[in-house]
Design a protein around this motif. Structure first.
Motif, PDB file in Angstrom:
ATOM      1  N   LEU A  52      90.395 117.931  -0.537  1.00 56.27           N
ATOM      2  CA  LEU A  52      91.265 118.902   0.146  1.00 56.27           C
ATOM      3  C   LEU A  52      90.853 120.344  -0.110  1.00 56.27           C
ATOM      4  O   LEU A  52      91.062 121.218   0.759  1.00 56.27           O
ATOM      5  CB  LEU A  52      92.710 118.717  -0.309  1.00 56.27           C
ATOM      6  N   GLU A  53      90.304 120.615  -1.289  1.00 60.77           N
ATOM      7  CA  GLU A  53      90.086 121.993  -1.719  1.00 60.77           C
ATOM      8  C   GLU A  53      89.329 122.845  -0.704  1.00 60.77           C
ATOM      9  O   GLU A  53      89.730 123.985  -0.424  1.00 60.77           O
ATOM     10  CB  GLU A  53      89.375 121.995  -3.075  1.00 60.77           C
ATOM     11  N   PRO A  54      88.236 122.353  -0.103  1.00 64.40           N
ATOM     12  CA  PRO A  54      87.499 123.210   0.834  1.00 64.40           C
ATOM     13  C   PRO A  54      88.133 123.299   2.228  1.00 64.40           C
ATOM     14  O   PRO A  54      87.653 124.085   3.059  1.00 64.40           O
ATOM     15  CB  PRO A  54      86.127 122.546   0.913  1.00 64.40           C
ATOM     16  N   LEU A  55      89.170 122.527   2.476  1.00 63.65           N
ATOM     17  CA  LEU A  55      89.773 122.522   3.800  1.00 63.65           C
ATOM     18  C   LEU A  55      90.761 123.681   3.937  1.00 63.65           C
ATOM     19  O   LEU A  55      91.548 123.936   3.030  1.00 63.65           O
ATOM     20  CB  LEU A  55      90.473 121.188   4.078  1.00 63.65           C
ATOM     21  N   PRO A  56      90.760 124.371   5.068  1.00 59.19           N
ATOM     22  CA  PRO A  56      91.585 125.570   5.202  1.00 59.19           C
ATOM     23  C   PRO A  56      93.055 125.251   5.490  1.00 59.19           C
ATOM     24  O   PRO A  56      93.423 124.095   5.732  1.00 59.19           O
ATOM     25  CB  PRO A  56      90.947 126.282   6.394  1.00 59.19           C
TER      26      PRO A  56
END
Length: 265
Positions: A178-182
């Motif tokens: 999830l972390e890199p998803l905006p």
């Protein structure tokens, strides 16, 4: 386009695999006798397992369509499974023909059928990588090559997390994906639940373990933890058939699978 990094020539046909057992539950044909034998053993313990598999599949259809209707035009589907129409790209490209989908799975038989997953609309794009969810950084790196991570992404983890043990840090894996998803991205999860019949579940888990596959059911509270920090979409974390039900569902009854969809703020 596909990037496998793996040769499908050596498929272990002597050990049951969860994806191929799931294919048997869905009345598919892409499994081996050892998978069918293990699946029949599960059926003997839990006669409703085929309905549960179909309820899980129908949830994926509704959830993917819901997320696509919210304007999300990119999807990362980890734990794709053996192609069973309609596949996720067919569902979302019916809403948005230009939708992009990246599939990831670690079963070589899924790799063998990856070509079927790469035929979407002419406007859209699909890609497949042979990868294990326990190496989420590898999946994210591949997704960056095919998705625009400045725009929202629908992350699909359908019937996958039960096969990630506590020792393998499933919550950390979800955070890494999830972390890199905006902001505006969505997480879709389905997960077998412990509360429905713990004794039967333990006997089913033993079938999977006998084939070398660790499996872990989780409570509704434990499943809800995967959505920490996200905005849950109505009706929250509920049994599969109670999540935004639609007319004509193949399996209307209560099934022992918790599901949820949430938006990243």
């Amino acid at each position: 386009m596909t990037d496998t990094g793996f040769s499908p020539d050596r498929i272990d046909t002597g050990t049951p695999h969860s994806a191929r057992m799931y294919d048997w539950f869905l009345d598919g044909k892409d499994h081996y006798p050892v998978d069918a034998d293990a699946a029949r053993t599960v059926l003997g313990l839990f006669p409703g397992v085929k309905d549960t598999a179909w309820a899980n599949r129908e949830f994926m259809h509704r959830a993917a369509r819901f997320v696509a209707s919210r304007g999300v035009g990119q999807f990362l589907d980890v734990g794709t499974g053996i192609p069973t129409e309609p596949n996720l790209h067919q569902v979302v490209q019916a809403v948005d023909p230009a939708a992009r989908v990246v599939y990831a799975d670690n079963d070589p038989i899924v790799l063998r059928h990856a070509e079927a997953l790469l035929h979407g609309t002419s406007e859209g794009r699909t890609a497949y990588v042979h990868a294990d969810v326990r190496e989420p950084e590898h999946i994210v790196a591949y997704a960056r090559e095919h998705l625009d991570l400045t725009r929202p992404v629908g992350l699909s983890l359908i019937a996958l997390l039960p096969f990630v043990t506590d020792e393998q840090d499933p919550h950390g894996i979800v955070r890494t994906l999830l972390e890199p998803l905006p902001s505006g991205s969505h997480l879709m999860i389905s997960h077998v639940g412990t509360e429905f019949d713990p004794e039967v579940w333990e006997r089913i888990a033993a079938v999977y373990r006998s084939g070398g596959t660790a499996v872990r059911a989780r409570s509704q509270t434990e499943v809800a933890r995967f959505f920490d920090g996200l905005e849950l979409c109505a009706p929250g974390v509920v049994p599969a058939t109670r999540w935004q039900p639609e007319p004509g569902m193949r399996v209307p009854g209560l099934q022992p699978v918790y599901v949820g969809v949430a938006r990243k703020p």
